[in-house]
Design a protein around this motif. Structure first.
Motif, PDB file in Angstrom:
ATOM      1  N   GLY A 420     -30.303 -31.405 -18.450  1.00  0.00           N
ATOM      2  CA  GLY A 420     -31.755 -31.506 -18.369  1.00  0.00           C
ATOM      3  C   GLY A 420     -32.259 -32.896 -18.013  1.00  0.00           C
ATOM      4  N   ALA A 424     -32.807 -35.153 -14.119  1.00  0.00           N
ATOM      5  CA  ALA A 424     -34.256 -35.291 -13.951  1.00  0.00           C
ATOM      6  C   ALA A 424     -34.634 -36.744 -13.713  1.00  0.00           C
ATOM      7  N   ILE A 432     -37.677 -28.991 -10.955  1.00  0.00           N
ATOM      8  CA  ILE A 432     -38.398 -29.152 -12.205  1.00  0.00           C
ATOM      9  C   ILE A 432     -38.287 -27.913 -13.091  1.00  0.00           C
ATOM     10  N   ALA A 433     -38.376 -26.742 -12.484  1.00  0.00           N
ATOM     11  CA  ALA A 433     -38.457 -25.524 -13.288  1.00  0.00           C
ATOM     12  C   ALA A 433     -37.241 -25.379 -14.191  1.00  0.00           C
ATOM     13  N   TRP A 434     -36.047 -25.456 -13.614  1.00  0.00           N
ATOM     14  CA  TRP A 434     -34.845 -25.258 -14.413  1.00  0.00           C
ATOM     15  C   TRP A 434     -34.691 -26.339 -15.457  1.00  0.00           C
ATOM     16  N   ARG A 435     -34.972 -27.593 -15.036  1.00  0.00           N
ATOM     17  CA  ARG A 435     -34.799 -28.689 -15.994  1.00  0.00           C
ATOM     18  C   ARG A 435     -35.772 -28.572 -17.147  1.00  0.00           C
ATOM     19  N   THR A 436     -37.000 -28.197 -16.828  1.00  0.00           N
ATOM     20  CA  THR A 436     -37.968 -28.035 -17.913  1.00  0.00           C
ATOM     21  C   THR A 436     -37.469 -26.960 -18.865  1.00  0.00           C
ATOM     22  N   THR A 437     -36.986 -25.862 -18.294  1.00  0.00           N
ATOM     23  CA  THR A 437     -36.463 -24.801 -19.145  1.00  0.00           C
ATOM     24  C   THR A 437     -35.371 -25.339 -20.054  1.00  0.00           C
ATOM     25  N   LEU A 439     -34.729 -28.451 -20.943  1.00  0.00           N
ATOM     26  CA  LEU A 439     -35.178 -29.436 -21.928  1.00  0.00           C
ATOM     27  C   LEU A 439     -35.947 -28.783 -23.068  1.00  0.00           C
ATOM     28  N   VAL A 440     -36.861 -27.902 -22.702  1.00  0.00           N
ATOM     29  CA  VAL A 440     -37.623 -27.220 -23.760  1.00  0.00           C
ATOM     30  C   VAL A 440     -36.670 -26.418 -24.629  1.00  0.00           C
ATOM     31  N   SER A 528     -30.513 -24.009  -9.219  1.00  0.00           N
ATOM     32  CA  SER A 528     -31.307 -25.181  -8.859  1.00  0.00           C
ATOM     33  C   SER A 528     -30.655 -25.815  -7.620  1.00  0.00           C
TER      34      SER A 528
END
Lengths: 551, 547
Positions: A420, A424, A432-437, A439-440, A528
């Motif tokens: 994540g 990034a 961004i989408a996968w990394r945000t997923t 990280l969250v 990604s």
């Protein structure tokens, strides 16, 4: 999308040697057959036979370990015979760094289970011995098979003895629990069978994993087939929302059944994902990654919350399994080397610590015939050794540093944060989408560790400390010598992996590396794409250097 | 003539066994005990029939001159396989019956004669090469079984079951006869060879009659295998009949009916694949299969009596097998477009009949003193008090549920494999529905093992029927289920060889001029010959820009 990556790690090495793995798989069955021929009215003979059989199997698995080359990431010590020539089915077995830790876990836990069952099983020892040994054969066969038909046969064979163990020696609602376990699991696996046969048709007459993994499938086929395989494995793990059979099965199963169920059977789900579902359908894994990640995280938090509200110690430990296997699933979904190493090690860790917890709960149940937390309190005063072991295993379960659980979870989280954060930071504008997923998801999952400490420690406090409220607890006697020995063996393993994990990580290192090599790019391509390009460009010079070195 | 008789040796042995029993029985001393001897005797004769069939298979005799009695009977690889299988069913039934029938108060010699006659009828049915032989043998089998179902004449249930089965069965016979009349009208012959030749070259204006003939014939077979919507008779007949007869019906009739169905489908009606019949036979069969398996399984779920449950389970298995009948491959001798069935149906039938026989033999041990203790609750404690029967019954249930390493699993595997191999997995949805059905069925099969092993034992003491030959029947069936379940290779090969030989030598010779890569064209030529030139082509297609 059409690029496929050669699955070199599935190459068979050592074909034509002594069929060691077939022998290992068949050994428990041989002892089960001996037990079948002895009369049933001598429980002592069957106890001894079961223990002897599982010890011999353990020794043979040590031979396998000694002959295993940890430097080689490919399948080793392979056996390959014609089995059903008419349909092209072969008897193919091999071991690699992914299956070996679980094989050793299986052969290590089974003798302990027999010792633990000594007093937990009070009737029909003959049937119990046979069921447990057949179960061991089923587990070893599923772990060693690299032919899908052989795998499927062993995978289903495991169901019957477990069904009998829960149904014959279980608690009050055992019949409901065991039928639910059997039918739920069978539902998943039969859809997988259709998938296997569909792929068999595509290969034109082979069940071999290598040929399945080399097939060119369309995206749609990959998605559906991954769905069929993953469903079977996710039910087995079990991943939320397919977990409902687990608390019932665990609560009703006798102690030995719970130990094996939590210790090994659940791992076969995560193992199946790693061995079969992902290498065969990496692109689909890419598509499903966000979903699986979410399920893993939900499982971690949900399992922990459910565990917190349980009033039955065994049910609490069962829900803790749902939570802990969520961590393993997290590592699998991330699919980089650190996370995978952590996941493989965590499978073994969970087998040891949860197995130990179930044994401990079983000891208490034999003494008091209740598992309600409210029925205890302050028993550390009467059972100091027991309490010490319990607290130690609890520490391992909540992943305190210097225990095995810490190493595994640390690796999983390290790998996840790398997935994540690290990338990034390098290129914040992409993917961004996968990394945000990630990280969250990982941030939420981290709370699972805290929640784990909360539910385990609060249970330990309520059971062991404070004043002895119930007069029945005054008369509790501490662990017997047999029980102490049993727990010591497990505690030594827990501490060993926690203090010097290097040797254990080494077993799976080469295989994980070889596994990530083809599969990670294939997953990333879908999950990604920009990360994929970046990793490829970084890898290209390294690979060229490696190839040059090889020449 | 002598040659014809030699080819039918296995059938003659079965016929002789029945006749001998019937003729000698009246001269035996009075009292039932001496009648028990007939069980082992007839079992030995059935075994002799199996040996004869195996020797003929080994000698390779069947590959050359295979038809007897003017092409009305055959001893091909196909029929020898099915003859052995029905003889095996007969043998097991003879072995498990003697003490049970005695306990039921009807230990008469005629019982064994009837079982032998029925076996003879089944064996002839699967060897039939013409509609006449087929019909007569079907009647021989059915008549004997009507008698057997009603054999416990003191029991109202048994007599009622026999009567129901008889009336419903007569309707089926009438349907079959009617269908055959149409086939004769269309082809001018009664042998399968003549019918197939005629149908291959059938003209479009015959389509209506052809469709009607096929529908009527199929309906009769669907009745015999108890497929939905012709299944109503089965539960009553299965429950009312003596347990050993139920086992005989469940396995033998199904084997014979599917043996004859495959034969008539492929060797007579749909030689060039199912879609060539001016009637969507494959669609009809596969749809009926789905409905049958689903209805059978759902109704089996709610049954309390194990015999009745197994009746519905037999309906479900008929559904699985029907789906298997549409899984065809190219004829290895004639080549495309001629189709033959795959080995899945014969192979599945081995597993299914062995499991049924083992299960019903174990249930027969509950028939002490004329009772029929076959509700679920009455099974409780069986695993403790008669462990062998309990284990055999459980193994049979696991095999029927298709759990490895039993034969039932490989049967299902082969079935799914061949069904999925058709036309690039055209039947994938059907395969998925089949496995979902298996999951449903696992519940009621497992429930039997729950009662056998996991429920508390009843307080009352219970006696079980035990005798060496019954133990042998259970042991043999269970051993075969496990042994073939571990090494199924040989059995799969034999089943596949037999299925591929569904056409006899004469049929092949008759069709051989239509083989080869240009066969479809030739067939079309023959079919279109008397017709006028094809209708004027439709309007010119829109202009397609050439690259």
């Amino acid at each position: 999308m059409e690029t496929t990556f050669a699955q070199a790690w599935l190459e068979l090495n050592g074909v034509g040697g002594f069929p060691l793995l077939t022998l290992l798989t068949a050994l428990p069955l041989v002892f089960a057959a001996i037990s079948l021929m002895l009369p049933g009215d001598q429980p002592g003979a069957h106890k001894a036979l079961g223990f002897a059989g599982s010890i011999v199997t353990f020794l043979v698995s040590m031979v396998v370990w000694s002959r295993f080359d940890t430097g080689l990431g490919h399948m080793q010590l392979a056996d390959d015979f014609a089995w059903i020539p008419g349909i092209g089915a072969r008897w193919t077995m091999a071991v690699d760094g992914l299956s070996l830790p679980l094989v050793l876990l299986t052969t290590f836990l089974t003798p302990l289970v027999f010792v633990g069952a000594w007093s937990a099983i009070d009737k029909r020892w003959k049937e119990f011995t046979i069921a447990m040994l057949v179960l061991e054969t089923g587990m070893l066969g599923s772990l060693l098979a690299v032919d899908l038909l052989v795998f499927y046969v062993f995978w289903e064979i495991m169901l019957v003895p477990m069904y009998l163990i829960i149904g014959l020696w279980g608690g009050k609602a055992r019949i409901y629990a065991t039928l639910k376990f059997f039918i739920y699991t069978m539902f998943g696996s039969l859809l997988m069978l259709v998938g296997i046969l569909y792929l068999y048709g595509k290969t034109g007459g082979s069940f071999s994993l290598r040929e399945f993994a080399a097939l060119h499938l369309t995206d749609k086929e990959q998605l559906w087939l991954f769905g069929a395989f993953a469903l079977a494995f996710l039910i087995k793990v079990p991943v939320f929302p397919f977990h409902t059979w687990l608390p019932d099965a665990h609560t009703e199963a006798p102690t030995p059944g719970s130990v094996i169920l939590a210790g090994v059977l659940l791992k076969l789900g995560t193992y199946g994902l790693l061995r079969f579902a992902i290498p065969m359908f990496p692109a689909a894994m890419g598509t499903f990654s966000p979903l699986l990640l979410s399920l893993a995280v939900i499982g971690i938090v949900f399992g922990a919350m459910m565990a917190y509200v349980q009033t039955d110690v065994k049910r609490l430990v069962a829900y803790s399994s749902v939570s802990h296997l969520g961590f393993v699933m997290l590592g699998i979904v991330i699919y980089n080397e650190e996370a995978l190493q952590g996941a493989v090690l965590q499978m073994v860790n969970h087998g040891l610590s949860t197995g130990a917890l179930f044994l401990l709960v079983g000891f208490l149940y034999e003494r008091r015939h209740t598992r309600e937390i409210a029925d205890f309190g302050g028993i550390a005063k009467r059972m100091p050794v027991y309490a010490a072991f319990f607290v130690f295993v609890t520490m391992s379960s909540i992943a305190l540093p210097l225990t095995n659980g810490f190493v595994g979870e640390f690796l999983i989280f390290g790998g996840s944060f790398k997935e994540g954060i690290h990338s990034a930071m390098l290129q914040p504008e992409t993917g961004i989408a996968w990394r945000t997923t990630v990280l969250v998801g990982v941030s939420i999952a981290t709370s699972g560790i805290v929640l784990g400490a909360i539910y385990m420690l609060s249970m330990v406090r309520r059971v062991f400390f404070g004043a002895i409220g119930k007069p029945e607890n005054e008369a509790l006697h501490d662990l017997t010598l047999r029980e102490k020995l049993l727990m010591s063996v497990l505690a030594v393993m827990i501490a060993w992996i926690g203090l010097v994990p290097g040797g254990f990580l080494k077993v799976s290192e080469a295989t994980v590396h070889a596994m990530v090599q083809p599969n990670r790019p294939a997953i990333l391509q879908v999950r990604s794409p920009l990360d994929y390009q970046r990793e490829q460009s970084r890898r290209a010079p390294a690979q060229a250097a490696e190839e040059a070195k090889a020449e | 003539m002598l040659h014809d008789l030699a080819l039918t040796t296995p059938l003659l042995i079965l016929l002789f066994a029945g006749l001998f029993t019937l003729v000698v029985d009246p001269f035996l001393p009075a009292g039932d005990q001496s009648r028990r001897f007939w069980g082992p005797f007839n079992a030995a004769m059935s075994a002799a029939a199996i040996v004869a069939a195996a020797l003929m298979w080994k000698s390779g005799h069947h590959e050359m001159q295979t038809v007897a009695f003017g092409a009305h009977l055959s001893a091909s690889t196909y029929s020898l396989f099915f003859v052995s299988l029905v003889s095996l069913v007969g043998m097991m039934t003879h072995l498990s019956s003697p003490k049970y029938m005695l306990e039921q108060g009807v230990g008469y010699g005629e019982y064994f004669a009837m079982v032998s006659f029925a076996t003879f009828g089944m064996a002839t049915m699967v060897s039939a090469e013409s509609v006449i032989t087929l019909f007569i043998s079907l009647e021989i089998m059915s008549m004997a079984i009507y008698v057997l179902v009603a054999f416990k004449r003191t029991s109202i249930a048994s007599v009622e079951a026999g009567m129901k089965y008889f009336i419903m069965g007569s309707v089926a016979s009438a349907l079959l006869l009617y269908g055959m009349a149409f086939l004769y009208g269309l082809s001018g012959g009664t042998t399968f060879v003549e019918i197939q030749r005629a149908l291959v070259t059938a003209k479009p204006d015959q389509a209506v009659w052809l469709g009607l003939a096929v529908l009527l014939t199929l309906a009769a077979f669907l009745f015999k295998v108890a497929a939905v919507p012709f299944h109503m008779w089965a539960p009553d007949a299965y429950e009312g009949a003596p347990t050993t007869v139920t086992g005989f019906m469940a396995s033998g009739v199904k084997v014979a009916a599917f043996g004859a169905l495959l034969k008539i489908l492929y060797a007579a009606l749909a030689g060039q694949g199912m879609d060539d019949l001016h009637l969507p036979v494959a669609a009809i069969l596969s749809t009926v299969a789905l409905v049958t398996m689903t209805v059978g399984n759902l109704l089996a779920l709610v049954q309390k009596n194990v015999k009745r449950m197994l009746a519905y389970s037999a309906i479900a298995h008929a559904g699985y097998l029907l789906l298997g009948t549409v899984a065809s491959t190219v004829d290895p001798v004639l080549g495309a477009p001629y189709a033959v069935p795959g080995g899945a149906v014969p192979f599945y039938l081995i597993g299914y009949s062995l499991a049924s026989l083992a299960g019903f033999a174990a249930l027969a041990s509950l028939g002490k003193n004329g009772e029929e203790l076959t509700t679920e609750h009455q099974l409780a404690g069986l695993g403790r008090r008669y462990p062998f029967a309990g284990a055999v019954l459980s193994l049979a249930m696991l095999s029927l549920a298709g759990v490895p390493p039993t034969l039932g699993f490989f049967g299902k595997l082969e079935l799914l494999r061949e069904v999925l191999a058709v036309d690039n997995a055209k039947y994938l949805p059907h395969a998925i529905i089949l496995v979902l059905n298996s999951v449903v069925s696992a519940y009621y099969y497992l429930r039997v093992t729950v009662y056998v092993y996991m429920r508390p034992e009843p307080k009352v003491e219970r006696e079980y029927v035990t005798e060496p030959s019954l133990t042998w029947a259970m042991g043999l069936a269970a051993a075969a289920i496990l042994a073939i379940g571990v090494m199924p290779g040989k059995a799969i090969n034999v089943a596949t060889l037999s299925a591929h030989a569904v056409r006899t030598g004469i049929a092949t010779k008759n069709l051989v001029h239509l083989r080869g890569p240009d066969a479809p064209a030739k067939v079309a030529e023959v079919a279109a010959a008397p017709q006028e030139a094809p209708a004027a082509p439709v309007a010119e297609p829109a202009v397609i820009p050439q690259p």
